[in-house]
Scaffold this motif. Structure first.
Motif, PDB file in Angstrom:
ATOM      1  N   ALA A 164       0.869  -1.178   0.000  1.00 29.75           N
ATOM      2  CA  ALA A 164       0.000   0.000   0.000  1.00 29.75           C
ATOM      3  C   ALA A 164       0.908   1.231   0.000  1.00 29.75           C
ATOM      4  O   ALA A 164       1.958   1.231   0.645  1.00 29.75           O
ATOM      5  N   VAL A 165       0.506   2.262  -0.737  1.00 39.07           N
ATOM      6  CA  VAL A 165       1.321   3.482  -0.837  1.00 39.07           C
ATOM      7  C   VAL A 165       0.527   4.661  -0.281  1.00 39.07           C
ATOM      8  O   VAL A 165      -0.659   4.827  -0.596  1.00 39.07           O
ATOM      9  N   ILE A 166       1.167   5.450   0.565  1.00 34.41           N
ATOM     10  CA  ILE A 166       0.572   6.662   1.109  1.00 34.41           C
ATOM     11  C   ILE A 166       1.396   7.862   0.638  1.00 34.41           C
ATOM     12  O   ILE A 166       2.628   7.814   0.635  1.00 34.41           O
ATOM     13  N   ASP A 167       0.701   8.893   0.197  1.00 34.41           N
ATOM     14  CA  ASP A 167       1.365  10.155  -0.170  1.00 34.41           C
ATOM     15  C   ASP A 167       1.060  11.159   0.938  1.00 34.41           C
ATOM     16  O   ASP A 167      -0.102  11.508   1.174  1.00 34.41           O
ATOM     17  N   LEU A 168       2.122  11.603   1.631  1.00 38.92           N
ATOM     18  CA  LEU A 168       1.929  12.515   2.762  1.00 38.92           C
ATOM     19  C   LEU A 168       1.481  13.902   2.317  1.00 38.92           C
ATOM     20  O   LEU A 168       0.777  14.596   3.056  1.00 38.92           O
ATOM     21  N   ASP A 169       1.870  14.274   1.101  1.00 43.46           N
ATOM     22  CA  ASP A 169       1.493  15.599   0.594  1.00 43.46           C
ATOM     23  C   ASP A 169       1.304  15.524  -0.925  1.00 43.46           C
ATOM     24  O   ASP A 169       2.193  15.884  -1.702  1.00 43.46           O
ATOM     25  N   PRO A 170       0.145  15.023  -1.373  1.00 42.61           N
ATOM     26  CA  PRO A 170      -0.079  14.884  -2.810  1.00 42.61           C
ATOM     27  C   PRO A 170      -0.213  16.203  -3.556  1.00 42.61           C
ATOM     28  O   PRO A 170      -0.141  16.240  -4.779  1.00 42.61           O
ATOM     29  N   SER A 171      -0.377  17.304  -2.828  1.00 44.99           N
ATOM     30  CA  SER A 171      -0.543  18.610  -3.481  1.00 44.99           C
ATOM     31  C   SER A 171       0.748  19.089  -4.141  1.00 44.99           C
ATOM     32  O   SER A 171       0.726  19.855  -5.096  1.00 44.99           O
ATOM     33  N   GLY A 172       1.882  18.625  -3.614  1.00 44.20           N
ATOM     34  CA  GLY A 172       3.154  19.082  -4.149  1.00 44.20           C
ATOM     35  C   GLY A 172       3.492  20.508  -3.774  1.00 44.20           C
ATOM     36  O   GLY A 172       4.434  21.098  -4.319  1.00 44.20           O
ATOM     37  N   ALA A 173       2.772  21.079  -2.822  1.00 41.29           N
ATOM     38  CA  ALA A 173       3.030  22.471  -2.412  1.00 41.29           C
ATOM     39  C   ALA A 173       4.366  22.570  -1.696  1.00 41.29           C
ATOM     40  O   ALA A 173       4.817  21.629  -1.039  1.00 41.29           O
ATOM     41  N   THR A 174       4.990  23.688  -1.827  1.00 37.56           N
ATOM     42  CA  THR A 174       6.290  23.902  -1.172  1.00 37.56           C
ATOM     43  C   THR A 174       6.148  24.555   0.189  1.00 37.56           C
ATOM     44  O   THR A 174       7.111  24.651   0.948  1.00 37.56           O
ATOM     45  N   THR A 175       4.959  25.035   0.476  1.00 37.85           N
ATOM     46  CA  THR A 175       4.723  25.644   1.793  1.00 37.85           C
ATOM     47  C   THR A 175       3.486  25.021   2.423  1.00 37.85           C
ATOM     48  O   THR A 175       2.621  24.480   1.731  1.00 37.85           O
ATOM     49  N   GLY A 176       3.426  25.119   3.731  1.00 36.28           N
ATOM     50  CA  GLY A 176       2.261  24.616   4.442  1.00 36.28           C
ATOM     51  C   GLY A 176       2.414  23.153   4.801  1.00 36.28           C
ATOM     52  O   GLY A 176       2.703  22.307   3.951  1.00 36.28           O
ATOM     53  N   THR A 177       2.216  22.823   6.077  1.00 38.79           N
ATOM     54  CA  THR A 177       2.285  21.457   6.564  1.00 38.79           C
ATOM     55  C   THR A 177       1.661  21.414   7.950  1.00 38.79           C
ATOM     56  O   THR A 177       1.550  22.434   8.630  1.00 38.79           O
ATOM     57  N   VAL A 178       1.229  20.265   8.350  1.00 37.59           N
ATOM     58  CA  VAL A 178       0.720  20.088   9.712  1.00 37.59           C
ATOM     59  C   VAL A 178       1.937  19.981  10.622  1.00 37.59           C
ATOM     60  O   VAL A 178       2.776  19.103  10.428  1.00 37.59           O
ATOM     61  N   PRO A 179       2.047  20.827  11.609  1.00 35.82           N
ATOM     62  CA  PRO A 179       3.256  20.833  12.454  1.00 35.82           C
ATOM     63  C   PRO A 179       3.314  19.624  13.386  1.00 35.82           C
ATOM     64  O   PRO A 179       2.296  19.084  13.821  1.00 35.82           O
ATOM     65  N   GLY A 180       4.519  19.207  13.672  1.00 35.77           N
ATOM     66  CA  GLY A 180       4.748  18.187  14.696  1.00 35.77           C
ATOM     67  C   GLY A 180       4.572  16.749  14.235  1.00 35.77           C
ATOM     68  O   GLY A 180       4.725  15.827  15.036  1.00 35.77           O
ATOM     69  N   ILE A 181       4.260  16.495  12.989  1.00 34.24           N
ATOM     70  CA  ILE A 181       4.061  15.105  12.538  1.00 34.24           C
ATOM     71  C   ILE A 181       5.424  14.473  12.268  1.00 34.24           C
ATOM     72  O   ILE A 181       6.212  14.966  11.454  1.00 34.24           O
ATOM     73  N   ASN A 182       5.719  13.397  12.966  1.00 31.52           N
ATOM     74  CA  ASN A 182       7.009  12.736  12.774  1.00 31.52           C
ATOM     75  C   ASN A 182       6.931  11.208  12.799  1.00 31.52           C
ATOM     76  O   ASN A 182       7.955  10.525  12.860  1.00 31.52           O
ATOM     77  N   GLU A 183       5.703  10.677  12.742  1.00 31.51           N
ATOM     78  CA  GLU A 183       5.571   9.220  12.877  1.00 31.51           C
ATOM     79  C   GLU A 183       4.414   8.702  12.015  1.00 31.51           C
ATOM     80  O   GLU A 183       3.347   9.303  11.931  1.00 31.51           O
ATOM     81  N   LEU A 184       4.656   7.546  11.396  1.00 28.03           N
ATOM     82  CA  LEU A 184       3.645   6.821  10.619  1.00 28.03           C
ATOM     83  C   LEU A 184       3.262   5.576  11.407  1.00 28.03           C
ATOM     84  O   LEU A 184       4.110   4.728  11.714  1.00 28.03           O
ATOM     85  N   ASN A 185       1.978   5.465  11.737  1.00 34.26           N
ATOM     86  CA  ASN A 185       1.489   4.338  12.547  1.00 34.26           C
ATOM     87  C   ASN A 185       0.659   3.401  11.651  1.00 34.26           C
ATOM     88  O   ASN A 185      -0.281   3.847  10.983  1.00 34.26           O
TER      89      ASN A 185
END
Length: 252
Positions: free
Chosen positions: A181-202
């Protein structure tokens, strides 16, 4: 005078004897004592061959040495190969994304090897691989249970879940093979903007908690600076390429 009377008598005797011989010559060739014929009457019997060349039922066998059409036997019919309903001989998957062997028993966590790694050439995409190390096929839910969060947070209720591609059928994994299975963390391809503090894939490989408790969740560090924005994920497939295609079909 005496001589003249004997000559007619001799002539009569000769005539009578000759007539008897003539009658004998005109009679039947073979007669029994009662005067009947001893030669048996004969009846010709026509033998009609059956469709296979053998004589028809009830007809006498042809005499030895008789010639005719050769006897032939119908070829034996072999057993037809059969493909179970719902199984494609050339592919292990169905159009709905499930596996043809989806009726296999649910996978046990102790028969699985689980890995999650960044996909080469696509830094925002991660590949989840689940390998069946058991001796028989087993099944997983159509997608793994995945969320993204902070490894040090006490409250996990705010973890982010990806948008999923459609798929409801369970996916069977043959012994010794893997599901991806494949997950794309940011499919938008934007260079700015992100959810802060995310550092783990469960990852919980089977999202059906009746088959696999939450305690079997595996945690994979994303590293610092991971970009996470509106993630999306595909269903389990039998190759990374197919998993990427499934992920791309998830709604944005």
């Amino acid at each position: 005078m005496f001589v003249r009377r004997r000559r007619p008598l001799l002539v009569s005797v000769v005539l009578v004897a000759g007539a008897g011989l003539a009658l004998t010559a005109c009679g039947p060739d073979n007669t029994d004592a009662a005067g009947g014929s001893t030669a048996p009457a004969t009846t010709a019997v026509a033998v009609t061959p059956s469709a296979t060349g053998a004589p028809a039922t009830g007809a006498p066998s042809a005499p030895a040495g008789a010639t005719g059409a050769p006897r032939t036997s119908a070829p034996a019919t072999g057993a037809a190969s059969h493909t179970p309903s719902g199984v494609s001989p050339s592919s292990g998957t169905r159009p709905d994304g499930g596996s043809a062997g989806a009726a296999a028993r649910p996978c046990a966590i102790d028969s699985l090897a689980i890995h999650a790694t960044a996909r080469a050439g696509a830094p925002t995409q991660w590949v989840i691989e689940v390998r069946n190390s058991g001796t028989a096929a087993c099944s997983l839910s159509s997608t793994p249970g995945v969320d993204l969060g902070n490894s040090t947070a006490a409250d996990r209720s705010k973890n982010i879940k990806p948008v999923l591609a459609s798929g409801t059928a369970r996916f069977a994994v043959p012994a010794g093979q893997s599901a991806y299975a494949v997950i794309d963390l940011d499919p938008s391809g934007a260079t700015t903007g992100t959810v802060p503090g995310i550092n783990e894939l469960n990852v919980l490989v089977d999202d059906d908690d009746t088959n696999m408790p939450l305690a079997n969740t595996r945690n994979f560090p994303l590293g610092s600076g991971a970009r996470v924005l509106n993630p999306q994920m595909g269903i389990y497939r039998s190759s990374v390429a197919e998993a990427v295609t499934s992920m791309a079909a998830a709604p944005n």
